[in-house]
Design an enzyme around this catalytic site. Structure first.
Site, PDB file in Angstrom:
ATOM      1  N   TYR A  84      11.181   8.902   1.203  1.00  0.00           N
ATOM      2  CA  TYR A  84      11.160   7.817   0.215  1.00  0.00           C
ATOM      3  C   TYR A  84      11.843   8.161  -1.105  1.00  0.00           C
ATOM      4  O   TYR A  84      11.932   7.311  -1.987  1.00  0.00           O
ATOM      5  CB  TYR A  84       9.706   7.393  -0.053  1.00  0.00           C
ATOM      6  CG  TYR A  84       9.017   6.859   1.181  1.00  0.00           C
ATOM      7  CD1 TYR A  84       9.532   5.746   1.849  1.00  0.00           C
ATOM      8  CD2 TYR A  84       7.871   7.452   1.691  1.00  0.00           C
ATOM      9  CE1 TYR A  84       8.919   5.241   2.983  1.00  0.00           C
ATOM     10  CE2 TYR A  84       7.241   6.965   2.832  1.00  0.00           C
ATOM     11  CZ  TYR A  84       7.768   5.858   3.475  1.00  0.00           C
ATOM     12  OH  TYR A  84       7.164   5.356   4.594  1.00  0.00           O
ATOM     13  N   PRO A 112       0.804  -1.225   0.000  1.00  0.00           N
ATOM     14  CA  PRO A 112       0.000   0.000   0.000  1.00  0.00           C
ATOM     15  C   PRO A 112       0.841   1.281   0.000  1.00  0.00           C
ATOM     16  O   PRO A 112       1.874   1.345   0.649  1.00  0.00           O
ATOM     17  CB  PRO A 112      -0.808  -0.103   1.302  1.00  0.00           C
ATOM     18  CG  PRO A 112      -0.060  -1.060   2.153  1.00  0.00           C
ATOM     19  CD  PRO A 112       0.570  -2.040   1.199  1.00  0.00           C
ATOM     20  N   ASN A 113       0.330   2.228  -0.740  1.00  0.00           N
ATOM     21  CA  ASN A 113       0.880   3.589  -0.849  1.00  0.00           C
ATOM     22  C   ASN A 113       2.172   3.681  -1.653  1.00  0.00           C
ATOM     23  O   ASN A 113       2.635   4.786  -1.943  1.00  0.00           O
ATOM     24  CB  ASN A 113       1.079   4.226   0.546  1.00  0.00           C
ATOM     25  CG  ASN A 113      -0.235   4.355   1.281  1.00  0.00           C
ATOM     26  OD1 ASN A 113      -1.183   4.937   0.741  1.00  0.00           O
ATOM     27  ND2 ASN A 113      -0.338   3.801   2.475  1.00  0.00           N
ATOM     28  N   ARG A 134       4.703  11.210  -2.397  1.00  0.00           N
ATOM     29  CA  ARG A 134       4.488  11.330  -0.953  1.00  0.00           C
ATOM     30  C   ARG A 134       5.827  11.290  -0.209  1.00  0.00           C
ATOM     31  O   ARG A 134       6.706  10.506  -0.553  1.00  0.00           O
ATOM     32  CB  ARG A 134       3.551  10.232  -0.450  1.00  0.00           C
ATOM     33  CG  ARG A 134       4.231   8.970  -0.095  1.00  0.00           C
ATOM     34  CD  ARG A 134       3.449   7.994   0.757  1.00  0.00           C
ATOM     35  NE  ARG A 134       4.104   6.697   0.632  1.00  0.00           N
ATOM     36  CZ  ARG A 134       4.155   5.795   1.579  1.00  0.00           C
ATOM     37  NH1 ARG A 134       3.566   5.983   2.727  1.00  0.00           N
ATOM     38  NH2 ARG A 134       4.794   4.660   1.386  1.00  0.00           N
ATOM     39  N   HIS A 146      12.953  -2.400   2.160  1.00  0.00           N
ATOM     40  CA  HIS A 146      12.318  -1.133   2.543  1.00  0.00           C
ATOM     41  C   HIS A 146      13.214   0.007   2.097  1.00  0.00           C
ATOM     42  O   HIS A 146      14.432  -0.047   2.278  1.00  0.00           O
ATOM     43  CB  HIS A 146      12.080  -1.057   4.052  1.00  0.00           C
ATOM     44  CG  HIS A 146      11.129  -2.113   4.511  1.00  0.00           C
ATOM     45  ND1 HIS A 146       9.773  -2.003   4.327  1.00  0.00           N
ATOM     46  CD2 HIS A 146      11.351  -3.316   5.070  1.00  0.00           C
ATOM     47  CE1 HIS A 146       9.186  -3.105   4.783  1.00  0.00           C
ATOM     48  NE2 HIS A 146      10.111  -3.920   5.233  1.00  0.00           N
ATOM     49  N   ASN A 163       8.248  -5.410  -0.871  1.00  0.00           N
ATOM     50  CA  ASN A 163       8.130  -4.277   0.035  1.00  0.00           C
ATOM     51  C   ASN A 163       6.641  -4.170   0.335  1.00  0.00           C
ATOM     52  O   ASN A 163       5.870  -3.654  -0.477  1.00  0.00           O
ATOM     53  CB  ASN A 163       8.651  -2.987  -0.594  1.00  0.00           C
ATOM     54  CG  ASN A 163       8.554  -1.811   0.376  1.00  0.00           C
ATOM     55  OD1 ASN A 163       7.914  -1.907   1.427  1.00  0.00           O
ATOM     56  ND2 ASN A 163       9.176  -0.700   0.019  1.00  0.00           N
ATOM     57  N   GLU A 184      13.033  -9.179   1.656  1.00  0.00           N
ATOM     58  CA  GLU A 184      12.206  -8.038   2.075  1.00  0.00           C
ATOM     59  C   GLU A 184      13.026  -6.760   1.882  1.00  0.00           C
ATOM     60  O   GLU A 184      14.180  -6.698   2.299  1.00  0.00           O
ATOM     61  CB  GLU A 184      11.836  -8.222   3.553  1.00  0.00           C
ATOM     62  CG  GLU A 184      11.050  -7.066   4.135  1.00  0.00           C
ATOM     63  CD  GLU A 184      10.647  -7.328   5.593  1.00  0.00           C
ATOM     64  OE1 GLU A 184      10.679  -8.488   6.063  1.00  0.00           O
ATOM     65  OE2 GLU A 184      10.313  -6.338   6.262  1.00  0.00           O
ATOM     66  N   ARG A 243      13.064   5.251  12.487  1.00  0.00           N
ATOM     67  CA  ARG A 243      11.715   5.825  12.447  1.00  0.00           C
ATOM     68  C   ARG A 243      10.898   5.376  13.669  1.00  0.00           C
ATOM     69  O   ARG A 243      11.449   4.907  14.650  1.00  0.00           O
ATOM     70  CB  ARG A 243      11.051   5.450  11.117  1.00  0.00           C
ATOM     71  CG  ARG A 243      11.886   5.925   9.906  1.00  0.00           C
ATOM     72  CD  ARG A 243      11.210   5.649   8.595  1.00  0.00           C
ATOM     73  NE  ARG A 243       9.962   6.395   8.478  1.00  0.00           N
ATOM     74  CZ  ARG A 243       9.021   6.136   7.572  1.00  0.00           C
ATOM     75  NH1 ARG A 243       9.215   5.146   6.699  1.00  0.00           N
ATOM     76  NH2 ARG A 243       7.921   6.838   7.526  1.00  0.00           N
ATOM     77  N   ALA A 282       3.136  -0.690   4.786  1.00  0.00           N
ATOM     78  CA  ALA A 282       2.667  -0.766   6.175  1.00  0.00           C
ATOM     79  C   ALA A 282       2.157  -2.153   6.561  1.00  0.00           C
ATOM     80  O   ALA A 282       2.146  -2.498   7.751  1.00  0.00           O
ATOM     81  CB  ALA A 282       1.567   0.276   6.393  1.00  0.00           C
TER      82      ALA A 282
HETATM   83  C1  DQA Z   1       8.267   1.288   3.753  1.00  0.00           C
HETATM   84  C2  DQA Z   1       8.282   1.506   5.265  1.00  0.00           C
HETATM   85  C3  DQA Z   1       6.913   1.246   5.863  1.00  0.00           C
HETATM   86  O1  DQA Z   1       6.953   1.433   7.269  1.00  0.00           O
HETATM   87  C4  DQA Z   1       5.899   2.221   5.272  1.00  0.00           C
HETATM   88  O2  DQA Z   1       4.623   1.958   5.775  1.00  0.00           O
HETATM   89  C5  DQA Z   1       5.924   2.221   3.792  1.00  0.00           C
HETATM   90  C6  DQA Z   1       7.197   2.166   3.087  1.00  0.00           C
HETATM   91  C7  DQA Z   1       9.628   1.621   3.096  1.00  0.00           C
HETATM   92  O3  DQA Z   1       9.850   1.188   1.988  1.00  0.00           O
HETATM   93  O4  DQA Z   1      10.446   2.306   3.700  1.00  0.00           O
HETATM   94  O5  DQA Z   1       4.884   2.347   3.150  1.00  0.00           O
HETATM   95  O6  DQA Z   1       7.980  -0.074   3.488  1.00  0.00           O
END
Ligand code: DQA
Length: 149
Positions: A25, A12-13, A20, A102, A76, A100, A109, A79
């Site tokens: 990011y 998501p996102n 964003r 990120h 990735n 995995e 954070r 959240a």
């Molecule tokens: C993320 C880190 C997560 O905590 C966050 O919710 C994201 C992006 C990252 O790539 O740093 O959406 O996965």
């Protein structure tokens, strides 16, 4: 013979990358990261399929499908990393190596980002290196899959 496929899964996102919180990011769009990761995978003899969803169940279904269609997965989960027992269970059943990734350094954070439901199952975790993390994940998967073959 068809090239083995790496599935790159984004949660998501991540469709809003480049728009964003660019200070966290970066300014690169997801489509650009997917393309550079695909180029890198192809150089190493792999095909790369990239998928993104904001819906947990859709991600679960794609992990299930990857049991047959992929040689390895880069994920990735955004959240959902920190919340999803359903994704944990799906990855437990994957039976293929996965990495995995990120973009941001989760440990710099909020506390709620310090726990991952996927990390205990992953072959490895790459955090905090931005888009470079995806290329490193391809390198790692290529080596792990070669070892397993
Ligand atoms: C993320 C880190 C997560 O905590 C966050 O919710 C994201 C992006 C990252 O790539 O740093 O959406 O996965």
């Amino acid at each position: 013979m068809p090239k083995p496929t790496i599935l790159m899964l984004s949660g998501p996102n991540l469709n809003l990358l480049g728009e964003r919180e660019a200070h966290i990011y970066g300014s690169t769009k997801l489509a650009d990261i997917e393309q550079s990761t695909r180029n890198h995978a192809e150089k190493l003899g792999f095909a790369l399929e990239a998928k993104q969803s904001n819906i947990e169940g859709e991600l679960v279904t794609w992990v299930q499908e990857a049991r047959k269609s992929a040689a390895g997965v880069i994920v990735n989960a955004g959240a959902y990393t920190h919340t999803s027992i359903a994704l944990h269970d799906a990855f437990k059943a994957l039976g293929k190596p996965f990495i995995e990734v990120h973009l941001s350094n989760l440990y710099a954070r909020e506390d709620f980002r310090h726990h991952s439901y996927l990390a205990p199952l992953a072959s490895g975790v790459i955090i905090g290196l931005g888009a470079l993390g995806y290329e490193l994940a391809v390198d790692a998967l290529a080596k792990l899959m070669k070892k397993a073959a």
